[in-house]
Enzyme design. Structure first.
Site, PDB file in Angstrom:
ATOM      1  N   THR A 125     -14.002 -35.646  28.749  1.00 30.46           N
ATOM      2  CA  THR A 125     -14.500 -34.529  27.953  1.00 30.46           C
ATOM      3  C   THR A 125     -14.759 -34.933  26.501  1.00 30.46           C
ATOM      4  OG1 THR A 125     -13.789 -32.423  26.967  1.00 30.46           O
ATOM      5  CG2 THR A 125     -12.042 -33.890  27.672  1.00 30.46           C
ATOM      6  N   ASP A 126     -15.692 -34.239  25.861  1.00 26.03           N
ATOM      7  CA  ASP A 126     -15.941 -34.499  24.435  1.00 26.03           C
ATOM      8  C   ASP A 126     -14.754 -34.060  23.574  1.00 26.03           C
ATOM      9  OD1 ASP A 126     -16.247 -31.736  24.643  1.00 26.03           O
ATOM     10  OD2 ASP A 126     -18.273 -31.671  23.791  1.00 26.03           O
ATOM     11  N   GLU A 127     -13.846 -33.254  24.140  1.00 28.52           N
ATOM     12  CA  GLU A 127     -12.708 -32.766  23.344  1.00 28.52           C
ATOM     13  C   GLU A 127     -11.780 -33.896  22.915  1.00 28.52           C
ATOM     14  OE1 GLU A 127     -10.812 -29.190  24.565  1.00 28.52           O
ATOM     15  OE2 GLU A 127     -12.711 -28.231  25.072  1.00 28.52           O
ATOM     16  N   TYR A 150      -4.246 -30.178  25.958  1.00 28.38           N
ATOM     17  CA  TYR A 150      -5.209 -30.520  27.010  1.00 28.38           C
ATOM     18  C   TYR A 150      -5.990 -31.780  26.639  1.00 28.38           C
ATOM     19  CZ  TYR A 150      -9.849 -30.710  29.058  1.00 28.38           C
ATOM     20  OH  TYR A 150     -11.003 -31.168  29.636  1.00 28.38           O
ATOM     21  N   LYS A 154      -6.190 -35.670  28.223  1.00 23.34           N
ATOM     22  CA  LYS A 154      -7.425 -36.330  28.682  1.00 23.34           C
ATOM     23  C   LYS A 154      -7.650 -37.639  27.915  1.00 23.34           C
ATOM     24  CE  LYS A 154     -10.168 -35.018  31.285  1.00 23.34           C
ATOM     25  NZ  LYS A 154     -10.263 -35.303  32.751  1.00 23.34           N
TER      26      LYS A 154
HETATM   27  C1  LIG Z   1     -11.767 -17.968  27.053  1.00 23.89           C
HETATM   28  C2  LIG Z   1     -12.299 -17.653  25.673  1.00 23.89           C
HETATM   29  C3  LIG Z   1     -12.850 -18.616  24.862  1.00 23.89           C
HETATM   30  N1  LIG Z   1     -13.300 -18.328  23.624  1.00 23.89           N
HETATM   31  C4  LIG Z   1     -13.896 -19.406  22.806  1.00 23.89           C
HETATM   32  C5  LIG Z   1     -13.051 -20.657  22.628  1.00 23.89           C
HETATM   33  C6  LIG Z   1     -14.091 -21.766  22.533  1.00 23.89           C
HETATM   34  O1  LIG Z   1     -14.553 -21.880  21.193  1.00 23.89           O
HETATM   35  C7  LIG Z   1     -15.232 -21.286  23.418  1.00 23.89           C
HETATM   36  C8  LIG Z   1     -15.224 -21.868  24.815  1.00 23.89           C
HETATM   37  O2  LIG Z   1     -13.909 -21.713  25.326  1.00 23.89           O
HETATM   38  P1  LIG Z   1     -13.515 -22.222  26.766  1.00 23.89           P
HETATM   39  O3  LIG Z   1     -14.439 -21.609  27.764  1.00 23.89           O
HETATM   40  O4  LIG Z   1     -12.058 -21.995  26.940  1.00 23.89           O
HETATM   41  O5  LIG Z   1     -13.885 -23.778  26.709  1.00 23.89           O
HETATM   42  P2  LIG Z   1     -13.418 -24.951  25.688  1.00 23.89           P
HETATM   43  O6  LIG Z   1     -12.104 -24.662  25.087  1.00 23.89           O
HETATM   44  O7  LIG Z   1     -14.548 -25.232  24.778  1.00 23.89           O
HETATM   45  O8  LIG Z   1     -13.225 -26.135  26.748  1.00 23.89           O
HETATM   46  C9  LIG Z   1     -14.147 -26.333  27.851  1.00 23.89           C
HETATM   47  O9  LIG Z   1     -15.059 -27.378  27.542  1.00 23.89           O
HETATM   48  C10 LIG Z   1     -14.521 -28.677  27.433  1.00 23.89           C
HETATM   49  C11 LIG Z   1     -15.660 -29.622  27.120  1.00 23.89           C
HETATM   50  O10 LIG Z   1     -16.051 -29.441  25.800  1.00 23.89           O
HETATM   51  C12 LIG Z   1     -13.760 -29.056  28.698  1.00 23.89           C
HETATM   52  O11 LIG Z   1     -13.142 -30.301  28.514  1.00 23.89           O
HETATM   53  C13 LIG Z   1     -12.695 -27.999  29.013  1.00 23.89           C
HETATM   54  O12 LIG Z   1     -12.035 -28.306  30.215  1.00 23.89           O
HETATM   55  C14 LIG Z   1     -13.369 -26.646  29.117  1.00 23.89           C
HETATM   56  O13 LIG Z   1     -12.395 -25.643  29.363  1.00 23.89           O
HETATM   57  O14 LIG Z   1     -15.080 -19.865  23.501  1.00 23.89           O
HETATM   58  C15 LIG Z   1     -13.272 -17.037  23.124  1.00 23.89           C
HETATM   59  O15 LIG Z   1     -13.710 -16.761  21.989  1.00 23.89           O
HETATM   60  N2  LIG Z   1     -12.730 -16.058  23.922  1.00 23.89           N
HETATM   61  C16 LIG Z   1     -12.224 -16.312  25.168  1.00 23.89           C
HETATM   62  O16 LIG Z   1     -11.726 -15.366  25.828  1.00 23.89           O
END
Ligand SMILES: Cc1cn([C@H]2C[C@H](O)[C@@H](COP(=O)(O)OP(=O)(O)O[C@H]3O[C@H](CO)[C@@H](O)[C@H](O)[C@H]3O)O2)c(=O)[nH]c1=O
Length: 340
Positions: A125-127, A150, A154
């Site tokens: 992942t880019d993270e 997380y 990774k």
């Molecule tokens: C679930 C959720 C997320 N968010 C925000 C947090 C982040 O800035 C963005 C995307 O959140 P998430 O969908 O949890 O994804 P993020 O943390 O970026 O990580 C994803 O993308 C990564 C790759 O960049 C992967 O390595 C991870 O496994 C994957 O879960 O939206 C909200 O504002 N509200 C929410 O309820």
């Protein structure tokens, strides 16, 4: 040619399994998945009886089981998609991330080294690069600076993969992708969560000021990239995979509300995620120029297709959010799960 795909019942893994089963009928594809909360055999219902496909249930961190599987199957290629992937969960319970993402990767690397493989590919992942300010991009040379438990797990796994190449000469590649979206995305992640909440007229929780930026990549374009790296990637190399589609979270949520004809008043700003990375953006020049990758989705068509998929596959996500999901999986697949 025999492939082991771990985590093949998850979001990206299942899309990849389908892509490979259909594209390479001459390959044997073994999908190893533990079926934790995010693994769903329903994701692969359309190909589960294909002649070149087999499902095995098991844990990548169970060394005895992994060694037995490698001994029996004699894999040519190993692709590790299996991971605990949700940042928010890693903040409340980091231990399982170390167990699956680090110990699991180590068990697979040891088996690959012992039994020999043509290629071990780690899906990362880019993270692992941490966070960007307003400008700049992650390249393969950007130093690792993980910020969440997380991403730290990774990054640790990536370093083990690198070490097994440098120390033992294991043929490896690492791919590092940006945020994927598309069909079968588990509804704890931003895009599916917002679609499903909006359809229920529930509040859409936006962390902090909602101006964090993610670089969205359609999962099919990611699958194509992994296929290229698997077959053409130079041993020991890292390849970044990014969609070149930077959007703030607010932009994403507004797009979804517009498509569903729902009011913006559903958006609710909530407490920020601790350690919340501000911006991810990937430079995928290496993948494009060296391996000829060219993504086929632009974000506007991709998000529309994705929203329509959730509208047309209500049963899939209703089973997940109903809380009866685990019972459901057991009743449907209990006798056919293979190794327990
Ligand atoms: C679930 C959720 C997320 N968010 C925000 C947090 C982040 O800035 C963005 C995307 O959140 P998430 O969908 O949890 O994804 P993020 O943390 O970026 O990580 C994803 O993308 C990564 C790759 O960049 C992967 O390595 C991870 O496994 C994957 O879960 O939206 C909200 O504002 N509200 C929410 O309820």
């Amino acid at each position: 040619m025999k492939l082991l795909v771990t985590g093949g019942a998850g979001f990206i893994g299942s899309n990849f399994v389908r892509y490979m089963v259909n594209k390479y009928p001459e390959y044997q594809i073994v999908n190893l998945d533990l079926l934790t909360y995010a693994g769903n055999p329903e994701n692969l219902k359309d190909i589960e009886n294909a002649a070149n496909y087999k499902f095995v249930r098991g844990d990548i961190a169970d060394r005895e089981f992994i060694n037995g599987l490698f001994q029996e199957e004699k894999f040519d290629y190993v692709l590790n998609f299996a991971a605990e992937s949700h940042v928010d969960r890693s903040i409340t319970d980091p231990g399982i991330f170390v167990q699956t993402n680090i110990q699991g990767t180590l068990a697979l690397l040891d088996a690959a080294k012992t039994f020999g493989v043509t290629k071990y590919l780690q899906v990362s992942t880019d993270e692992v690069y941490g966070t960007l300010g307003e400008t700049g991009y992650f390249t393969e040379e950007t130093p690792l600076a993980a910020n969440s438990p997380y991403s730290a797990s990774k990054a640790g796994a990536d370093l083990l993969v690198r070490a097994y190449h440098e120390t033992f000469g294991l043929p490896v590649n690492i791919t590092r992708c940006s945020n994927n979206y598309g069909p079968y995305h588990f509804p704890e992640k931003l895009i599916p969560l917002m679609i499903i909440n909006a359809l229920h007229d529930k509040e859409l929780p936006i962390y902090g000021d909602g101006l964090n930026i993610r670089d969205w990549l359609h999962v099919e374009d990611h699958c194509q990239a992994i296929d290229l790296v698997l077959h053409k990637g130079r041993n020991g190399e890292v390849y970044n995979v990014g969609g070149n589609n930077e959007r703030t979270n607010i932009e994403i949520v507004k797009t979804i509300l517009k498509h569903l004809n729902k009011p913006e008043s559903l958006m609710k700003f909530v407490k920020d995620r601790p350690g919340h990375d501000r911006r991810y953006a990937i430079d995928a020049t290496k993948l494009r120029t060296e391996l000829g990758w060219s993504p086929k989705y632009n974000f506007d068509t991709g998000i529309e297709q994705t929203i329509n998929w959730y509208l047309n596959n209500r049963e899939w996500w209703e089973n997940i959010i109903s809380g009866e999901y685990q019972d459901y999986v057991k009743s449907q697949y209990g006798d056919r799960l293979g190794v327990e």
